[in-house]
Design a protein around this motif. Structure first.
Motif, PDB file in Angstrom:
ATOM      1  N   ALA A   1     -46.465  -2.710  69.938  1.00  0.00           N
ATOM      2  CA  ALA A   1     -47.140  -3.974  70.249  1.00  0.00           C
ATOM      3  C   ALA A   1     -46.825  -5.040  69.206  1.00  0.00           C
ATOM      4  O   ALA A   1     -46.625  -6.215  69.530  1.00  0.00           O
ATOM      5  N   ALA A   2     -46.758  -4.635  67.934  1.00  0.00           N
ATOM      6  CA  ALA A   2     -46.405  -5.591  66.876  1.00  0.00           C
ATOM      7  C   ALA A   2     -44.997  -6.130  67.079  1.00  0.00           C
ATOM      8  O   ALA A   2     -44.724  -7.321  66.832  1.00  0.00           O
ATOM      9  N   ALA A   3     -44.077  -5.284  67.544  1.00  0.00           N
ATOM     10  CA  ALA A   3     -42.708  -5.743  67.814  1.00  0.00           C
ATOM     11  C   ALA A   3     -42.696  -6.781  68.938  1.00  0.00           C
ATOM     12  O   ALA A   3     -41.964  -7.785  68.867  1.00  0.00           O
ATOM     13  N   LEU A   4     -43.498  -6.574  69.971  1.00  0.00           N
ATOM     14  CA  LEU A   4     -43.561  -7.547  71.066  1.00  0.00           C
ATOM     15  C   LEU A   4     -44.217  -8.847  70.617  1.00  0.00           C
ATOM     16  O   LEU A   4     -43.877  -9.924  71.131  1.00  0.00           O
ATOM     17  N   VAL A   5     -45.148  -8.767  69.657  1.00  0.00           N
ATOM     18  CA  VAL A   5     -45.724  -9.988  69.085  1.00  0.00           C
ATOM     19  C   VAL A   5     -44.646 -10.801  68.388  1.00  0.00           C
ATOM     20  O   VAL A   5     -44.556 -12.033  68.546  1.00  0.00           O
ATOM     21  N   VAL A   6     -43.789 -10.128  67.608  1.00  0.00           N
ATOM     22  CA  VAL A   6     -42.679 -10.817  66.934  1.00  0.00           C
ATOM     23  C   VAL A   6     -41.763 -11.472  67.964  1.00  0.00           C
ATOM     24  O   VAL A   6     -41.343 -12.632  67.813  1.00  0.00           O
ATOM     25  N   PHE A   7     -41.440 -10.750  69.029  1.00  0.00           N
ATOM     26  CA  PHE A   7     -40.583 -11.277  70.092  1.00  0.00           C
ATOM     27  C   PHE A   7     -41.173 -12.545  70.709  1.00  0.00           C
ATOM     28  O   PHE A   7     -40.494 -13.572  70.839  1.00  0.00           O
ATOM     29  N   ALA A   8     -42.459 -12.497  71.065  1.00  0.00           N
ATOM     30  CA  ALA A   8     -43.080 -13.622  71.755  1.00  0.00           C
ATOM     31  C   ALA A   8     -43.284 -14.825  70.837  1.00  0.00           C
ATOM     32  O   ALA A   8     -43.032 -15.978  71.231  1.00  0.00           O
ATOM     33  N   VAL A   9     -43.738 -14.594  69.604  1.00  0.00           N
ATOM     34  CA  VAL A   9     -43.988 -15.704  68.677  1.00  0.00           C
ATOM     35  C   VAL A   9     -42.689 -16.439  68.357  1.00  0.00           C
ATOM     36  O   VAL A   9     -42.647 -17.684  68.318  1.00  0.00           O
ATOM     37  N   CYS A  10     -41.628 -15.688  68.124  1.00  0.00           N
ATOM     38  CA  CYS A  10     -40.332 -16.332  67.839  1.00  0.00           C
ATOM     39  C   CYS A  10     -39.884 -17.188  69.010  1.00  0.00           C
ATOM     40  O   CYS A  10     -39.410 -18.317  68.821  1.00  0.00           O
ATOM     41  N   ALA A  11     -40.034 -16.682  70.237  1.00  0.00           N
ATOM     42  CA  ALA A  11     -39.633 -17.453  71.416  1.00  0.00           C
ATOM     43  C   ALA A  11     -40.484 -18.715  71.568  1.00  0.00           C
ATOM     44  O   ALA A  11     -39.984 -19.777  71.959  1.00  0.00           O
ATOM     45  N   LEU A  12     -41.779 -18.636  71.241  1.00  0.00           N
ATOM     46  CA  LEU A  12     -42.645 -19.806  71.341  1.00  0.00           C
ATOM     47  C   LEU A  12     -42.249 -20.896  70.360  1.00  0.00           C
ATOM     48  O   LEU A  12     -42.440 -22.086  70.626  1.00  0.00           O
ATOM     49  N   PHE A  13     -41.696 -20.523  69.218  1.00  0.00           N
ATOM     50  CA  PHE A  13     -41.256 -21.499  68.218  1.00  0.00           C
ATOM     51  C   PHE A  13     -39.823 -21.975  68.463  1.00  0.00           C
ATOM     52  O   PHE A  13     -39.256 -22.692  67.640  1.00  0.00           O
ATOM     53  N   GLY A  14     -39.217 -21.580  69.581  1.00  0.00           N
ATOM     54  CA  GLY A  14     -37.883 -22.054  69.923  1.00  0.00           C
ATOM     55  C   GLY A  14     -36.758 -21.200  69.387  1.00  0.00           C
ATOM     56  O   GLY A  14     -35.599 -21.630  69.413  1.00  0.00           O
ATOM     57  N   GLY A  15     -37.049 -20.005  68.912  1.00  0.00           N
ATOM     58  CA  GLY A  15     -36.017 -19.098  68.427  1.00  0.00           C
ATOM     59  C   GLY A  15     -35.623 -18.082  69.475  1.00  0.00           C
ATOM     60  O   GLY A  15     -36.171 -18.047  70.585  1.00  0.00           O
ATOM     61  N   SER A  16     -34.677 -17.227  69.127  1.00  0.00           N
ATOM     62  CA  SER A  16     -34.243 -16.167  70.033  1.00  0.00           C
ATOM     63  C   SER A  16     -35.153 -14.957  69.830  1.00  0.00           C
ATOM     64  O   SER A  16     -35.039 -14.228  68.841  1.00  0.00           O
ATOM     65  N   GLY A  17     -36.073 -14.738  70.765  1.00  0.00           N
ATOM     66  CA  GLY A  17     -36.981 -13.612  70.658  1.00  0.00           C
ATOM     67  C   GLY A  17     -36.278 -12.276  70.704  1.00  0.00           C
ATOM     68  O   GLY A  17     -36.692 -11.317  70.044  1.00  0.00           O
ATOM     69  N   PHE A  18     -35.185 -12.199  71.482  1.00  0.00           N
ATOM     70  CA  PHE A  18     -34.445 -10.944  71.575  1.00  0.00           C
ATOM     71  C   PHE A  18     -33.789 -10.603  70.238  1.00  0.00           C
ATOM     72  O   PHE A  18     -33.791  -9.441  69.815  1.00  0.00           O
ATOM     73  N   LEU A  19     -33.217 -11.591  69.576  1.00  0.00           N
ATOM     74  CA  LEU A  19     -32.631 -11.353  68.260  1.00  0.00           C
ATOM     75  C   LEU A  19     -33.721 -10.957  67.256  1.00  0.00           C
ATOM     76  O   LEU A  19     -33.516 -10.058  66.432  1.00  0.00           O
TER      77      LEU A  19
END
Length: 614
Positions: free
Chosen positions: A230-248
């Motif tokens: 779940a923590a990994a998915l939080v990192v994915f989503a937060v990065c995407a919300l800030f305009g970054g590549s969530g997958f990376l």
């Protein structure tokens, strides 16, 4: 609701069970999962109507984030020391070159505009992380470490590049921009923003996940792995919300967390294996359901030609140019080119033009779906024989029959490991057990014994012992590896101990330009040649002889050295001619093969005795 649950659970169960069939016939598992989705779709046997691209994209994005985090978590930092530069070159410039060559071909084959053609090329430009990881790891293919590490890192790191290019081109097409906009300053800043934020959030998130897992000491065992994922998915989503590549960010977080000291790491890994399988099955089933095979004939012929361009032209050219500075041999370059598998990521990206409202959005999806099927059929099905043909596969590291791992609370450096002794192992043949590897308990015929009372260990005995994680590989070799397995399926002609003096090898094989002074051993020579960080498969050429690292000891030193005589890099042209000659010979032998007489018409053949195998 009940019908939806019934159908969904039944399809997942069927996909899992068909893995047994695919292993028997050698079919790629991902192709099986995709095929089940097609059979269940609106043109298939069940006729399920599923046309929600947004739902499929949501399922695919969530699944891909889980897969990328797990793949990063399972990639040791040693792989980056071995292959970071060539892999990242393929993940960036390789994706651009592949998209450019494939897009140029698509422009002429389909008669579409340049931006639309490059969009199609970008969608299929990246190798699929899920396809590569599952075919190499679940398929049991063990490659030379430099090649295997390059492929794994590339497949995990190149998806963000393809995603960035696809979204960028969709935005340019929607804005009616010209092809010249690809080279604008805004594109560069967007690329830096997405990749930079992805790396930054990934690093910070990885350290944060490792810290969190180390704090959750008294958490219920069932909640512990869920918290990590779940923590990994939080990192994915937060990065995407800030305009970054969530997958990376998800992949980098996995790399950082997986290479940190984390409590109960084995518990987390076992959970992630199951979740990754579920994500993989769910993603391919959803994408298979979304497809409409009745629309494929309209684009089938040009799509097949474009697939051939991608497999035999675009990917090889990109790989050759990207690996040129890194001294890869022709065989290594050829095999890296062949492992250019396209999979769920390409189909996932092909949904985006339709979601963005582009004209003929279904065109991209149908073409890419056909190309993915061709890639899995042609490349996925032939991966193992091509590895053997190009001498890229190493002997299987071990023949495990039964192994149990248990991490002990408060003693994370030790594991309780259990083996069923392989019938052909050194121990079963009467070799002495090293003092440090003696078991604490032995089970024979359903009864437990102490190692002091049972006498010599026998084949199929179950042994249990406590060991540190760094000695697990040695224990695998002692208890679960066949005695002669390391001498099969390899180009190694002679093997010597790492303690053998180089002076003796120089005299025996006439090695050229080798410093054999000061009593240097073969192991020390290889360790110096690779800056104290040798890996299995590393080679040093000395005239007509190659000296190869065959096995490492528990301290990372060279334990076994292999000698290969007259193995030269033939060059690309000679290699291609040799492969064509061997393929023609095998094809001719197949058609000339005599028919086997039916049982009973002559002498009966003895049946294979499998009674001793579980």
């Amino acid at each position: 609701m009940n019908i939806a649950i019934l159908i969904g659970a039944a399809l997942v169960s069927l996909a899992a069970l068909t893995s047994l069939v695919s292993q028997r016939f050698g079919a790629p598992l991902l192709l099986v999962f995709l095929g089940i989705g097609l059979l269940a779709g609106e043109d298939g046997l069940l006729g399920i109507e599923f046309d929600s691209g947004s739902v499929a994209y949501f399922i695919g994005s969530l699944a891909l984030a889980i897969i990328l985090f797990d793949s990063g978590f399972e990639t040791p930092m040693r792989s980056y020391r071995v292959a970071a530069a060539p892999a990242l070159s393929l993940a960036t410039f390789g994706v651009l070159l592949t998209a450019g060559v494939t897009g140029g071909a698509a422009h002429f084959l389909f008669g579409i505009g340049w931006l639309e053609a490059f969009l199609l090329g970008s969608i299929v430009a990246s190798t699929d992380a899920a396809a590569v990881f599952f075919l190499l790891r679940a398929g049991g293919i063990r490659l030379r470490e430099k090649v295997g590490s390059t492929l794994e890192i590339e497949s995990g790191a190149n998806d963000p590049m393809a995603i960035f290019l696809t979204i960028l081109l969709i935005e340019l097409i929607a804005a009616n921009a010209g092809a010249g906009a690809l080279f604008g300053f805004e594109v560069l800043t967007t690329f830096i923003q997405q990749m930079g934020l992805g790396i930054l959030f990934g690093i910070v998130g990885g350290f944060g996940i490792a810290w969190l897992l180390n704090q959750l000491v008294n958490l219920d065992p069932g909640l512990y792995p869920i918290s990590g994922l779940a923590a990994a998915l939080v990192v994915f989503a937060v990065c995407a919300l800030f305009g970054g590549s969530g997958f990376l960010a998800a992949y980098v977080a996995g790399v950082v967390a997986g290479n940190r000291k984390v409590r109960f790491a084995q518990r987390l890994r076992r959970f992630q294996v199951g979740m990754t399988w579920l994500a993989q099955i769910g993603m391919f089933l959803a994408l298979g359901l979304l497809a409409t095979p009745s629309e494929f004939p309209q684009i089938l012929i040009p799509a097949l030609v474009l697939s051939a361009v991608l497999i035999f032209v675009a990917r090889p050219v990109a790989v050759w140019l990207c690996l040129l500075p890194f001294e890869f041999k022709s065989r290594e370059t050829a095999f890296t080119s062949w492992v250019g598998l396209r999979g769920a990521v390409s189909i996932l990206l092909a949904i985006l033009p339709g979601l963005a409202g582009l004209e003929n959005g279904s065109f991209y999806f149908n073409v890419v779906f056909v190309m993915v099927l061709v890639s899995l059929l042609v490349q996925g099905w032939t991966l193992q024989p091509v590895a053997k043909l190009l001498k890229m596969s190493l002997p299987s590291e071990q023949g495990l029959v039964d192994r149990v791992e248990l991490e002990l609370r408060g003693a994370t450096e030790m594991e309780l490991v259990g083996y069923k002794i392989h019938p052909d192992s050194a121990i079963a043949r009467g070799e002495r057990v090293p003092r440090w590897a003696r078991p604490v308990m032995v089970i024979r015929d359903g009864l437990s014994y102490s190692v002091h009372t049972i006498g010599p260990l026998q084949a199929n005995d179950q042994v249990y012992l406590f060991a540190s994680a760094r000695r697990i590989r040695l224990l695998d070799q002692i208890y679960a590896s066949p005695w002669d397995e390391m001498t099969t399926e390899s180009d190694i002609q002679f093997r010597v101990k790492g303690a053998t003096r180089m002076a003796d090898l120089v005299r025996q094989y006439g090695l050229e330009d080798i410093d054999a002074s000061e009593g240097v051993t073969a192991g020390q020579f290889l360790e110096r040649s690779f800056s104290g960080n040798p890996v299995v498969g590393d080679r040093v050429s000395a005239g007509a002889v190659d000296i190869v690292v065959c096995a490492l000891d528990d301290a990372g030193g060279v334990a076994t050295v292999g000698i290969v005589i007259d193995e030269e890099d033939p060059g690309a042209a000679a290699l291609a001619a040799d492969l064509l000659r061997r393929a023609g010979a095998r094809l001719g032998a197949f058609f000339r093969r005599p028919k086997i007489a039916a049982p009973g018409s002559g002498e009966s053949r003895p049946s294979k005795d499998v009674s001793g195998h579980s």
